[in-house]
Design a protein around this motif. Structure first.
Motif, PDB file in Angstrom:
ATOM      1  N   GLN A 115      42.751  73.715 -14.556  1.00 43.11           N
ATOM      2  CA  GLN A 115      42.181  73.567 -13.116  1.00 43.11           C
ATOM      3  C   GLN A 115      42.981  72.771 -12.309  1.00 43.11           C
ATOM      4  OE1 GLN A 115      38.631  70.556 -13.702  1.00 43.11           O
ATOM      5  NE2 GLN A 115      37.436  71.605 -11.952  1.00 43.11           N
ATOM      6  N   GLY A 116      42.681  73.334 -10.928  1.00 35.82           N
ATOM      7  CA  GLY A 116      43.589  72.545 -10.309  1.00 35.82           C
ATOM      8  C   GLY A 116      43.305  71.927  -8.927  1.00 35.82           C
ATOM      9  N   THR A 117      43.433  70.698  -8.421  1.00 37.27           N
ATOM     10  CA  THR A 117      43.040  70.410  -6.777  1.00 37.27           C
ATOM     11  C   THR A 117      43.503  70.592  -5.860  1.00 37.27           C
ATOM     12  OG1 THR A 117      43.066  68.474  -7.439  1.00 37.27           O
ATOM     13  CG2 THR A 117      40.632  69.506  -8.168  1.00 37.27           C
ATOM     14  N   LEU A 135      37.920  70.258  -3.896  1.00 41.76           N
ATOM     15  CA  LEU A 135      38.434  71.691  -3.593  1.00 41.76           C
ATOM     16  C   LEU A 135      39.153  71.542  -4.909  1.00 41.76           C
ATOM     17  CD1 LEU A 135      39.735  74.414  -1.834  1.00 41.76           C
ATOM     18  CD2 LEU A 135      42.000  73.354  -3.057  1.00 41.76           C
ATOM     19  N   LYS A 136      38.072  73.121  -5.788  1.00 39.21           N
ATOM     20  CA  LYS A 136      38.848  73.413  -7.204  1.00 39.21           C
ATOM     21  C   LYS A 136      38.924  74.800  -7.364  1.00 39.21           C
ATOM     22  CE  LYS A 136      36.558  68.429  -9.327  1.00 39.21           C
ATOM     23  NZ  LYS A 136      35.078  69.141 -10.091  1.00 39.21           N
ATOM     24  N   TYR A 137      39.579  74.944  -8.389  1.00 39.59           N
ATOM     25  CA  TYR A 137      40.606  76.106  -8.899  1.00 39.59           C
ATOM     26  C   TYR A 137      40.443  76.039 -10.175  1.00 39.59           C
ATOM     27  CZ  TYR A 137      44.351  74.348  -7.918  1.00 39.59           C
ATOM     28  OH  TYR A 137      46.333  73.912  -6.909  1.00 39.59           O
ATOM     29  N   GLY A 185      44.093  82.765  -9.538  1.00 38.24           N
ATOM     30  CA  GLY A 185      42.923  81.637  -9.699  1.00 38.24           C
ATOM     31  C   GLY A 185      41.446  81.784  -9.193  1.00 38.24           C
ATOM     32  N   VAL A 186      40.813  81.336  -9.663  1.00 36.09           N
ATOM     33  CA  VAL A 186      39.467  81.223  -9.213  1.00 36.09           C
ATOM     34  C   VAL A 186      39.117  80.130  -8.644  1.00 36.09           C
ATOM     35  CG1 VAL A 186      36.701  81.829  -9.917  1.00 36.09           C
ATOM     36  CG2 VAL A 186      38.544  83.137 -11.302  1.00 36.09           C
ATOM     37  N   MET A 187      38.253  80.428  -7.495  1.00 35.41           N
ATOM     38  CA  MET A 187      37.908  79.154  -6.862  1.00 35.41           C
ATOM     39  C   MET A 187      36.364  78.646  -7.320  1.00 35.41           C
ATOM     40  SD  MET A 187      40.015  78.210  -4.348  1.00 35.41           S
ATOM     41  CE  MET A 187      39.214  76.881  -3.323  1.00 35.41           C
ATOM     42  N   GLU A 188      36.646  77.541  -7.711  1.00 36.84           N
ATOM     43  CA  GLU A 188      34.812  76.489  -7.980  1.00 36.84           C
ATOM     44  C   GLU A 188      34.616  76.445  -7.445  1.00 36.84           C
ATOM     45  OE1 GLU A 188      34.521  75.421 -11.757  1.00 36.84           O
ATOM     46  OE2 GLU A 188      36.703  76.806 -12.375  1.00 36.84           O
ATOM     47  N   ASN A 189      34.912  75.455  -6.696  1.00 34.89           N
ATOM     48  CA  ASN A 189      33.919  75.455  -5.007  1.00 34.89           C
ATOM     49  C   ASN A 189      34.544  74.737  -4.489  1.00 34.89           C
ATOM     50  OD1 ASN A 189      34.810  72.494  -5.865  1.00 34.89           O
ATOM     51  ND2 ASN A 189      33.317  71.592  -5.956  1.00 34.89           N
TER      52      ASN A 189
END
Length: 144
Positions: free
Chosen positions: A79-81, A67-69, A49-53
Motif C-alpha cells: 500500500q502506498g500514499t 490518498l491510498k493505492y 495499482g488500484v486506488m483505494e480512496n
C-alpha cells in the motif's frame, strides 16, 4: 544616527542575514533531494495499482493519508500514499477507471510513487531558495 543604535541594527541585520541563508540552504537541499529522487524514480519498474480512496473534497492541513493505492508484486500486496517526491498535487495522476501506474523502488517495494519527473513544485522550491539568498545578501550589504 547614534553609534550604539547603529550597532544594534547591525547585529539585527546580521542575525536576519544568517536566517535567510539558513532558509535558502534548507530549501535548496530539500528541493535538490526531491529532484534527484524523482529522476531516479523514472527508471523504476512500473506496476499496475488500484486506488483505494480519493477524497478531494476540501483541504485539511493536517490530513495525511487522504490518498491510498495498492499494488501487488510477486503475490504480495503493498500500500502506498506518496504521490511523488516533492509533488503533492493530484492533477498529475492519470487515472483510468481507478487503476494507476505505480513506480516502485526495486530496493524497497514499500517505496512507491505515482508521479515522476521534475515538476513546477520543484522549480518553486528553487525559486524560494534563490529569493531567500537574495534577501540575505541584500541585508548583508546593508550591514557592511
Amino acid at each position: 544616527m547614534n553609534l550604539e543604535i547603529e550597532k544594534k541594527y547591525q547585529r539585527l541585520r546580521s542575525f536576519f542575514f544568517g536566517l535567510c541563508i539558513l532558509a535558502a540552504g534548507l530549501f535548496f537541499l530539500i528541493t535538490s533531494k526531491n529532484i534527484l529522487k524523482t529522476q531516479a524514480a523514472e527508471s523504476w519498474q512500473t506496476y499496475s495499482g488500484v486506488m483505494e480512496n480519493q477524497r478531494n473534497q476540501g483541504y485539511s492541513l493536517f490530513r495525511t493519508n487522504w490518498l491510498k493505492y495498492t499494488y501487488e508484486i510477486d503475490g504480495k500486496k503493498y500500500q502506498g500514499t506518496r504521490i511523488g517526491y516533492g509533488i503533492s498535487r493530484t492533477d498529475e495522476i492519470r487515472l483510468s477507471s481507478q487503476s494507476v501506474k505505480v513506480y516502485v523502488n526495486p530496493d524497497d517495494y514499500t517505496d512507491a510513487v505515482l508521479v515522476t519527473g521534475v515538476k513546477k513544485s520543484h522549480y518553486i522550491g528553487l525559486l524560494f531558495s534563490a529569493g531567500f539568498m537574495w534577501l540575505g545578501f541584500y541585508l548583508w550589504r546593508r550591514t557592511a
